[in-house]
Motif scaffolding. Structure first.
Motif, PDB file in Angstrom:
ATOM      1  N   LEU A 132      -2.046  65.195  41.272  1.00  0.00           N
ATOM      2  CA  LEU A 132      -0.701  65.396  40.829  1.00  0.00           C
ATOM      3  C   LEU A 132      -0.262  66.321  39.708  1.00  0.00           C
ATOM      4  O   LEU A 132       0.631  66.955  39.538  1.00  0.00           O
ATOM      5  N   GLU A 133      -1.459  66.543  38.915  1.00  0.00           N
ATOM      6  CA  GLU A 133      -1.136  67.156  37.582  1.00  0.00           C
ATOM      7  C   GLU A 133      -1.490  68.834  37.973  1.00  0.00           C
ATOM      8  O   GLU A 133      -1.006  69.834  37.450  1.00  0.00           O
ATOM      9  N   ARG A 134      -2.423  69.015  38.882  1.00  0.00           N
ATOM     10  CA  ARG A 134      -3.250  70.276  39.069  1.00  0.00           C
ATOM     11  C   ARG A 134      -2.596  70.780  40.447  1.00  0.00           C
ATOM     12  O   ARG A 134      -3.029  72.001  40.849  1.00  0.00           O
ATOM     13  N   ALA A 135      -2.003  70.154  41.242  1.00  0.00           N
ATOM     14  CA  ALA A 135      -1.451  70.583  42.770  1.00  0.00           C
ATOM     15  C   ALA A 135      -0.510  71.692  42.492  1.00  0.00           C
ATOM     16  O   ALA A 135       0.275  71.728  41.679  1.00  0.00           O
ATOM     17  N   SER A 136      -0.618  72.739  43.415  1.00  0.00           N
ATOM     18  CA  SER A 136       0.363  73.779  43.636  1.00  0.00           C
ATOM     19  C   SER A 136       1.804  73.233  43.900  1.00  0.00           C
ATOM     20  O   SER A 136       1.802  72.210  44.522  1.00  0.00           O
ATOM     21  N   LEU A 137       2.654  74.192  43.722  1.00  0.00           N
ATOM     22  CA  LEU A 137       4.041  73.689  44.235  1.00  0.00           C
ATOM     23  C   LEU A 137       3.950  73.624  45.661  1.00  0.00           C
ATOM     24  O   LEU A 137       4.693  72.847  46.215  1.00  0.00           O
ATOM     25  N   ARG A 138       3.297  74.427  46.562  1.00  0.00           N
ATOM     26  CA  ARG A 138       3.096  74.411  48.184  1.00  0.00           C
ATOM     27  C   ARG A 138       2.676  72.922  48.304  1.00  0.00           C
ATOM     28  O   ARG A 138       3.192  72.158  49.108  1.00  0.00           O
ATOM     29  N   GLU A 139       1.825  72.437  47.637  1.00  0.00           N
ATOM     30  CA  GLU A 139       1.038  71.089  47.941  1.00  0.00           C
ATOM     31  C   GLU A 139       1.880  69.972  47.457  1.00  0.00           C
ATOM     32  O   GLU A 139       2.171  69.112  48.316  1.00  0.00           O
ATOM     33  N   LEU A 140       2.689  70.116  46.319  1.00  0.00           N
ATOM     34  CA  LEU A 140       3.602  69.192  45.927  1.00  0.00           C
ATOM     35  C   LEU A 140       4.662  69.133  46.841  1.00  0.00           C
ATOM     36  O   LEU A 140       5.195  67.939  47.374  1.00  0.00           O
ATOM     37  N   ARG A 141       5.244  69.905  47.610  1.00  0.00           N
ATOM     38  CA  ARG A 141       6.436  69.993  48.696  1.00  0.00           C
ATOM     39  C   ARG A 141       5.900  69.124  49.865  1.00  0.00           C
ATOM     40  O   ARG A 141       6.776  68.660  50.469  1.00  0.00           O
ATOM     41  N   GLU A 142       4.729  69.589  50.205  1.00  0.00           N
ATOM     42  CA  GLU A 142       4.312  68.922  51.349  1.00  0.00           C
ATOM     43  C   GLU A 142       3.934  67.564  51.153  1.00  0.00           C
ATOM     44  O   GLU A 142       4.235  66.767  52.170  1.00  0.00           O
ATOM     45  N   ALA A 143       3.419  66.994  49.870  1.00  0.00           N
ATOM     46  CA  ALA A 143       3.318  65.682  49.694  1.00  0.00           C
ATOM     47  C   ALA A 143       4.636  65.010  49.726  1.00  0.00           C
ATOM     48  O   ALA A 143       4.696  63.762  50.246  1.00  0.00           O
ATOM     49  N   THR A 144       5.785  65.599  49.164  1.00  0.00           N
ATOM     50  CA  THR A 144       7.057  65.009  49.252  1.00  0.00           C
ATOM     51  C   THR A 144       7.243  64.785  50.722  1.00  0.00           C
ATOM     52  O   THR A 144       8.012  63.391  50.925  1.00  0.00           O
ATOM     53  N   ILE A 145       7.239  65.706  51.628  1.00  0.00           N
ATOM     54  CA  ILE A 145       7.541  65.279  52.787  1.00  0.00           C
ATOM     55  C   ILE A 145       6.764  64.127  53.587  1.00  0.00           C
ATOM     56  O   ILE A 145       7.203  63.287  54.019  1.00  0.00           O
ATOM     57  N   LYS A 146       5.302  64.092  53.201  1.00  0.00           N
ATOM     58  CA  LYS A 146       4.531  63.074  53.945  1.00  0.00           C
ATOM     59  C   LYS A 146       4.784  61.834  53.231  1.00  0.00           C
ATOM     60  O   LYS A 146       4.674  60.863  53.963  1.00  0.00           O
ATOM     61  N   PHE A 147       5.049  61.665  51.811  1.00  0.00           N
ATOM     62  CA  PHE A 147       5.288  60.341  51.321  1.00  0.00           C
ATOM     63  C   PHE A 147       6.705  59.966  51.667  1.00  0.00           C
ATOM     64  O   PHE A 147       6.732  58.664  52.009  1.00  0.00           O
ATOM     65  N   MET A 148       7.661  60.730  52.001  1.00  0.00           N
ATOM     66  CA  MET A 148       9.031  60.156  52.469  1.00  0.00           C
ATOM     67  C   MET A 148       8.852  59.738  53.997  1.00  0.00           C
ATOM     68  O   MET A 148       9.470  58.555  54.192  1.00  0.00           O
ATOM     69  N   GLU A 149       8.054  60.299  54.663  1.00  0.00           N
ATOM     70  CA  GLU A 149       7.795  59.720  56.131  1.00  0.00           C
ATOM     71  C   GLU A 149       7.326  58.423  55.985  1.00  0.00           C
ATOM     72  O   GLU A 149       7.648  57.376  56.725  1.00  0.00           O
ATOM     73  N   VAL A 150       6.367  58.155  55.096  1.00  0.00           N
ATOM     74  CA  VAL A 150       5.752  56.785  55.098  1.00  0.00           C
ATOM     75  C   VAL A 150       6.678  55.771  54.470  1.00  0.00           C
ATOM     76  O   VAL A 150       6.890  54.596  55.075  1.00  0.00           O
ATOM     77  N   LYS A 151       7.673  56.237  53.487  1.00  0.00           N
ATOM     78  CA  LYS A 151       8.463  55.329  52.896  1.00  0.00           C
ATOM     79  C   LYS A 151       9.529  55.070  53.841  1.00  0.00           C
ATOM     80  O   LYS A 151       9.719  53.718  54.027  1.00  0.00           O
ATOM     81  N   HIS A 152       9.929  56.029  54.669  1.00  0.00           N
ATOM     82  CA  HIS A 152      10.936  55.861  55.612  1.00  0.00           C
ATOM     83  C   HIS A 152      10.491  54.523  56.698  1.00  0.00           C
ATOM     84  O   HIS A 152      11.309  53.539  57.121  1.00  0.00           O
ATOM     85  N   MET A 153       9.477  54.815  57.229  1.00  0.00           N
ATOM     86  CA  MET A 153       8.722  53.826  58.006  1.00  0.00           C
ATOM     87  C   MET A 153       8.537  52.496  57.303  1.00  0.00           C
ATOM     88  O   MET A 153       8.901  51.291  58.002  1.00  0.00           O
TER      89      MET A 153
END
Length: 288
Positions: free
Chosen positions: A208-229
């Motif tokens: 979380l500390e070293r990830a690029s903005l691109r990686e963080l944006r991708e993670a947001t989408i993925k974690f939200m999909e999991v959360k919504h399920m």
């Protein structure tokens, strides 16, 4: 001679000893620990005295001999709670109302150096006299060897399937065969299967500390999909819980186990929101 049940003290994993806030300090100072020794569950008070089931000279000698290691274990348990769950934050009211008592029970060992813990709180004055009325807060996995991956979610989400299996066994024990139970159990089982597949399709591990903005944006989408399920699963479990409470005695008793499943789903959602997405979004929304 090594007493069965104290093997977890042999790993000698050092705590990180990071600073605690005032609430966390009080919880640590009032933590009770339950360890299975042979066939008996021994409860240790915050001062490491045997609170239940009573005096046992052999166990008492082992505790005195390994007092520092037991305190280190308690600290490791608290640190894991802080890093990989939102149980303390979500249940702070109930814990503070119980004079900050936290009961941590070592329940089983899924793998080498890995233990599962269940957490409860209770009025300290009635802890022993009304033990069955304790409030279930959630569970965690304590790693005494190796490191947790996938932010701990690879422990919690797949374990929902085991919890559902346990719930089905409880429904069978009460011989509950009415259409309400059957229909909800089928639907919940399907949603748990969908949650596991959604997690497998979206699981990722990164810093979380070293990830690029691109990686963080991708993670947001993925974690939200999991959360919504998981939100869909939670809503179905909650509806089932409420309807069971309005039925007969057996259904009402089964609702206690449904409540535990719901709380565990809620805890995963709190953790994703409070500890993962909030940190990711803070980094994304910080001006360059």
């Amino acid at each position: 001679m090594q007493i069965e049940g104290f093997e977890l003290l042999n790993y000698r994993k050092p705590p990180e000893n990071f600073p605690l806030d005032p609430f966390q300090e009080r919880v640590f100072d009032n933590m009770y620990l339950e360890i299975p020794v042979g066939d008996t569950l021994f409860m240790l008070s915050p001062s490491l005295r045997i609170a239940y089931p009573g005096k046992n000279e052999e166990v008492e000698r082992e505790i005195i001999k390994r007092e520092g290691e037991v305190y280190s274990l308690k600290r490791l348990i608290l640190e894991s709670l802080i890093k990989f769950t939102a149980i303390l934050e979500a249940n702070s009211y109930y814990i503070s109302q119980s004079d900050y008592l936290l009961l941590a029970r070592v329940t089983l060992q899924p793998g080498e150096g890995v233990y599962r813990l269940k957490f409860y709180t209770h009025d300290v004055r009635e802890l022993l006299s009304n033990y069955e009325d304790k409030i279930y807060l959630g569970h965690d996995f304590l790693y005494l060897t190796g490191e947790r991956k996938y932010f701990g979610l690879d422990d919690f989400i797949p374990y929902l399937d085991s919890e559902f299996t346990y719930l089905k066994e409880k429904a069978s024990d009460f011989n509950i065969r009415n259409p309400l139970v059957k229909d909800y159990m089928v639907e919940i089982g399907e949603l748990i299967g969908d949650s596991l597949m959604t997690w497998e399709d979206n699981k990722l591990d990164f810093s979380l500390e070293r990830a690029s903005l691109r990686e963080l944006r991708e993670a947001t989408i993925k974690f939200m999909e999991v959360k919504h399920m998981l939100v869909e699963l939670h809503d179905e479990v909650r509806e089932f819980e409420y309807k069971l409470r309005s039925r007969g005695e057996a259904e009402n008793h089964l609702s206690r186990y449904v409540t535990k499943l719901r709380k565990d789903v809620v805890n995963i959602l709190h953790y994703i929101n409070m500890k993962l997405l909030s940190r990711i979004q803070r980094r994304i929304n910080t001006p360059a």
